[in-house]
Design a protein around this motif. Sequence first.
Motif, PDB file in Angstrom:
ATOM      1  N   CYS A  95       0.824  -1.217   0.000  1.00  0.00           N
ATOM      2  CA  CYS A  95       0.000   0.000   0.000  1.00  0.00           C
ATOM      3  C   CYS A  95       0.855   1.263   0.000  1.00  0.00           C
ATOM      4  O   CYS A  95       0.422   2.311  -0.502  1.00  0.00           O
ATOM      5  N   PHE A  96       2.063   1.180   0.543  1.00  0.00           N
ATOM      6  CA  PHE A  96       2.890   2.371   0.676  1.00  0.00           C
ATOM      7  C   PHE A  96       4.139   2.352  -0.197  1.00  0.00           C
ATOM      8  O   PHE A  96       4.837   3.358  -0.280  1.00  0.00           O
ATOM      9  N   MET A  97       4.422   1.223  -0.855  1.00  0.00           N
ATOM     10  CA  MET A  97       5.659   1.136  -1.617  1.00  0.00           C
ATOM     11  C   MET A  97       5.681   2.139  -2.777  1.00  0.00           C
ATOM     12  O   MET A  97       6.682   2.823  -2.998  1.00  0.00           O
ATOM     13  N   TYR A  98       4.587   2.237  -3.514  1.00  0.00           N
ATOM     14  CA  TYR A  98       4.549   3.153  -4.655  1.00  0.00           C
ATOM     15  C   TYR A  98       4.640   4.610  -4.206  1.00  0.00           C
ATOM     16  O   TYR A  98       5.416   5.396  -4.756  1.00  0.00           O
ATOM     17  N   VAL A  99       3.852   4.967  -3.180  1.00  0.00           N
ATOM     18  CA  VAL A  99       3.856   6.369  -2.745  1.00  0.00           C
ATOM     19  C   VAL A  99       5.192   6.733  -2.103  1.00  0.00           C
ATOM     20  O   VAL A  99       5.636   7.880  -2.201  1.00  0.00           O
ATOM     21  N   CYS A 100       5.855   5.762  -1.461  1.00  0.00           N
ATOM     22  CA  CYS A 100       7.182   6.048  -0.918  1.00  0.00           C
ATOM     23  C   CYS A 100       8.165   6.348  -2.049  1.00  0.00           C
ATOM     24  O   CYS A 100       9.076   7.172  -1.885  1.00  0.00           O
ATOM     25  N   GLY A 101       7.976   5.681  -3.189  1.00  0.00           N
ATOM     26  CA  GLY A 101       8.812   5.974  -4.346  1.00  0.00           C
ATOM     27  C   GLY A 101       8.649   7.406  -4.820  1.00  0.00           C
ATOM     28  O   GLY A 101       9.597   8.023  -5.329  1.00  0.00           O
ATOM     29  N   LEU A 102       7.447   7.942  -4.667  1.00  0.00           N
ATOM     30  CA  LEU A 102       7.196   9.339  -5.036  1.00  0.00           C
ATOM     31  C   LEU A 102       7.645  10.292  -3.930  1.00  0.00           C
ATOM     32  O   LEU A 102       8.277  11.316  -4.195  1.00  0.00           O
ATOM     33  N   TRP A 103       7.321   9.972  -2.687  1.00  0.00           N
ATOM     34  CA  TRP A 103       7.607  10.860  -1.561  1.00  0.00           C
ATOM     35  C   TRP A 103       9.094  11.013  -1.285  1.00  0.00           C
ATOM     36  O   TRP A 103       9.526  12.050  -0.777  1.00  0.00           O
ATOM     37  N   GLN A 104       9.897   9.983  -1.600  1.00  0.00           N
ATOM     38  CA  GLN A 104      11.322  10.081  -1.278  1.00  0.00           C
ATOM     39  C   GLN A 104      11.995  11.216  -2.032  1.00  0.00           C
ATOM     40  O   GLN A 104      12.952  11.816  -1.550  1.00  0.00           O
ATOM     41  N   GLU A 105      11.500  11.520  -3.237  1.00  0.00           N
ATOM     42  CA  GLU A 105      12.068  12.622  -4.002  1.00  0.00           C
ATOM     43  C   GLU A 105      11.623  13.978  -3.453  1.00  0.00           C
ATOM     44  O   GLU A 105      12.337  14.963  -3.555  1.00  0.00           O
ATOM     45  N   LYS A 106      10.448  14.003  -2.831  1.00  0.00           N
ATOM     46  CA  LYS A 106       9.895  15.267  -2.338  1.00  0.00           C
ATOM     47  C   LYS A 106      10.328  15.572  -0.907  1.00  0.00           C
ATOM     48  O   LYS A 106      10.696  16.707  -0.575  1.00  0.00           O
ATOM     49  N   TYR A 107      10.276  14.566  -0.046  1.00  0.00           N
ATOM     50  CA  TYR A 107      10.537  14.790   1.378  1.00  0.00           C
ATOM     51  C   TYR A 107      11.905  14.294   1.833  1.00  0.00           C
ATOM     52  O   TYR A 107      12.340  14.626   2.941  1.00  0.00           O
ATOM     53  N   GLY A 108      12.573  13.489   1.000  1.00  0.00           N
ATOM     54  CA  GLY A 108      13.888  12.968   1.363  1.00  0.00           C
ATOM     55  C   GLY A 108      13.793  11.583   1.964  1.00  0.00           C
ATOM     56  O   GLY A 108      12.871  11.289   2.744  1.00  0.00           O
ATOM     57  N   PRO A 109      14.729  10.713   1.637  1.00  0.00           N
ATOM     58  CA  PRO A 109      14.674   9.332   2.125  1.00  0.00           C
ATOM     59  C   PRO A 109      14.879   9.209   3.629  1.00  0.00           C
ATOM     60  O   PRO A 109      14.358   8.292   4.249  1.00  0.00           O
ATOM     61  N   GLY A 110      15.623  10.138   4.248  1.00  0.00           N
ATOM     62  CA  GLY A 110      15.853  10.074   5.685  1.00  0.00           C
ATOM     63  C   GLY A 110      14.575  10.241   6.487  1.00  0.00           C
ATOM     64  O   GLY A 110      14.354   9.539   7.477  1.00  0.00           O
ATOM     65  N   ARG A 111      13.736  11.167   6.066  1.00  0.00           N
ATOM     66  CA  ARG A 111      12.466  11.382   6.779  1.00  0.00           C
ATOM     67  C   ARG A 111      11.565  10.166   6.659  1.00  0.00           C
ATOM     68  O   ARG A 111      10.891   9.767   7.626  1.00  0.00           O
ATOM     69  N   LEU A 112      11.536   9.572   5.478  1.00  0.00           N
ATOM     70  CA  LEU A 112      10.708   8.388   5.301  1.00  0.00           C
ATOM     71  C   LEU A 112      11.224   7.229   6.151  1.00  0.00           C
ATOM     72  O   LEU A 112      10.438   6.485   6.741  1.00  0.00           O
ATOM     73  N   ALA A 113      12.551   7.085   6.228  1.00  0.00           N
ATOM     74  CA  ALA A 113      13.121   6.021   7.054  1.00  0.00           C
ATOM     75  C   ALA A 113      12.783   6.219   8.534  1.00  0.00           C
ATOM     76  O   ALA A 113      12.537   5.251   9.261  1.00  0.00           O
ATOM     77  N   ALA A 114      12.756   7.476   8.979  1.00  0.00           N
ATOM     78  CA  ALA A 114      12.394   7.754  10.371  1.00  0.00           C
ATOM     79  C   ALA A 114      10.937   7.366  10.642  1.00  0.00           C
ATOM     80  O   ALA A 114      10.615   6.762  11.673  1.00  0.00           O
ATOM     81  N   ILE A 115      10.044   7.695   9.695  1.00  0.00           N
ATOM     82  CA  ILE A 115       8.633   7.316   9.849  1.00  0.00           C
ATOM     83  C   ILE A 115       8.496   5.795   9.899  1.00  0.00           C
ATOM     84  O   ILE A 115       7.754   5.240  10.714  1.00  0.00           O
ATOM     85  N   GLY A 116       9.232   5.109   9.023  1.00  0.00           N
ATOM     86  CA  GLY A 116       9.179   3.657   9.005  1.00  0.00           C
ATOM     87  C   GLY A 116       9.662   3.047  10.312  1.00  0.00           C
ATOM     88  O   GLY A 116       9.091   2.061  10.804  1.00  0.00           O
ATOM     89  N   SER A 117      10.693   3.626  10.902  1.00  0.00           N
ATOM     90  CA  SER A 117      11.220   3.123  12.172  1.00  0.00           C
ATOM     91  C   SER A 117      10.201   3.293  13.297  1.00  0.00           C
ATOM     92  O   SER A 117      10.056   2.418  14.160  1.00  0.00           O
ATOM     93  N   ILE A 118       9.496   4.406  13.281  1.00  0.00           N
ATOM     94  CA  ILE A 118       8.460   4.633  14.290  1.00  0.00           C
ATOM     95  C   ILE A 118       7.329   3.619  14.131  1.00  0.00           C
ATOM     96  O   ILE A 118       6.837   3.046  15.113  1.00  0.00           O
ATOM     97  N   LEU A 119       6.899   3.391  12.886  1.00  0.00           N
ATOM     98  CA  LEU A 119       5.819   2.434  12.641  1.00  0.00           C
ATOM     99  C   LEU A 119       6.201   1.030  13.097  1.00  0.00           C
ATOM    100  O   LEU A 119       5.424   0.355  13.782  1.00  0.00           O
ATOM    101  N   CYS A 120       7.391   0.580  12.717  1.00  0.00           N
ATOM    102  CA  CYS A 120       7.823  -0.775  13.072  1.00  0.00           C
ATOM    103  C   CYS A 120       8.028  -0.932  14.572  1.00  0.00           C
ATOM    104  O   CYS A 120       7.548  -1.892  15.186  1.00  0.00           O
ATOM    105  N   GLY A 121       8.741   0.033  15.172  1.00  0.00           N
ATOM    106  CA  GLY A 121       9.046  -0.076  16.591  1.00  0.00           C
ATOM    107  C   GLY A 121       7.822   0.049  17.476  1.00  0.00           C
ATOM    108  O   GLY A 121       7.590  -0.780  18.369  1.00  0.00           O
ATOM    109  N   ALA A 122       7.004   1.079  17.241  1.00  0.00           N
ATOM    110  CA  ALA A 122       5.845   1.320  18.096  1.00  0.00           C
ATOM    111  C   ALA A 122       4.809   0.204  17.977  1.00  0.00           C
ATOM    112  O   ALA A 122       4.208  -0.218  18.974  1.00  0.00           O
ATOM    113  N   SER A 123       4.588  -0.288  16.754  1.00  0.00           N
ATOM    114  CA  SER A 123       3.592  -1.350  16.573  1.00  0.00           C
ATOM    115  C   SER A 123       4.047  -2.650  17.227  1.00  0.00           C
ATOM    116  O   SER A 123       3.225  -3.411  17.759  1.00  0.00           O
ATOM    117  N   THR A 124       5.354  -2.926  17.212  1.00  0.00           N
ATOM    118  CA  THR A 124       5.856  -4.151  17.845  1.00  0.00           C
ATOM    119  C   THR A 124       5.765  -4.052  19.363  1.00  0.00           C
ATOM    120  O   THR A 124       5.448  -5.036  20.042  1.00  0.00           O
TER     121      THR A 124
END
Length: 401
Positions: A60-89
């Motif tokens: 659901c998010f792979m395609y939009v991450c491909g678009l967002w990484q150019e706009k917001y930067g890959p570091g910000r997306l990686a931080a969001i991903g870390s929060i999702l994985c860590g908090a949900s676990t």
Amino acid sequence: MQNGTDRFRVLIACALAVFWPGSFVFGFPGILRQHWQQVFEAGASDVGGTVFFILAGATCFMYVCGLWQEKYGPGRLAAIGSILCGASTIGLRWAASMAEVNLWAFCVGAGSAFIYLPGLTVVQRWFPERRGLVAGLFNMAFGLSAAIMSPVFTLFLARWGYGMLTVAAGTASLTIGLIASRWIGFPAAVLSKQAPMGRSNSIGLGLTVGQALKSRAFWCLWLTWVLAGAAGASMLVLATGFGLARGMGLASAVVLLTAFNLTNGCGRLISGHFSDRFGRSRTMAISFTAAGIAYLIMPHAATPWAWAVMAAVIGFAFGTMFAVSGPLAGDCFGMSHFGAIFGLVFTAYGFVAGPIGPWLSGHLLDRTGGNYVLVFSLLGTMYLLASGLILLVRPWRECRI
């Protein structure tokens, strides 16, 4: 961030960020399978459904991450991903039903997409001359993590229990991921032209998403991910169950999952390296053929060591699909819109491979009383079909519309 030291620092940061999501994706469904079945009275198909929700979240998010990484930067997306994985676990500690486990699975899948696709794009842009090798190294961190952590998770589960395991693992994922995300970024001058690799050459290519969708290469690659993805992902939930069905204890059965994840991880570096030298499609076809044969042999083998070897062969093919498909897509379509195009390729894995792989396998086992011969024969056939399809993806011929 342009010197040699910086680009290796970026590579290490990407690997660290994706390590913990990989340990959850490839380790938790197999290790916690028995706990979920006992506590929630879940069947094999219910547990197999967790893999489907992981894939759905990622897709659901792979395609939009491909678009967002150019706009917001890959570091910000990686931080969001870390929060999702860590908090949900961490939150998995208080899950009261399989529905809540599936919610965790969806969040972990989504979080892995926020880390995986930006990381895969970043390492290829920093190392344009060895895209296969660095993609393999990055993917190795993703896949090998479960082989490293599965025995640790199993020991932790036995000594301190389910709740402590999920809280400790989630906290580690959150902390390490946020620290690593600070170093993840594109080079200041993004390289739009890639160096030739073997027989493929991506110089000057930068197809749009629409152009890629009109090519035979895209759809053959997409169908390959359907079949090879379904067959490979099924072993995540079948490995320990198969061992238990053959009379092994849980600690011994986890060895099969560990063997799968060990080659799933280490094999990514090996296959990525060889794809630079001998061709992407050829490397994938050989590994898929071997995995298909391994699936056909596995239910007829008689010893735990033979089962572990077959699981390892299947794991190698599964890792090869991840490690080599990204550079292959770059060869065919260029790096200008790589994130969005590869995100669409990934939809085959998330929306289709899950239902026809782990879920169908679990459903067949429930209906047939645990007939692994039938299930493994089906999965082996999928791998053999995938080996034929991937040979049709030939960048040196197919990357023109």
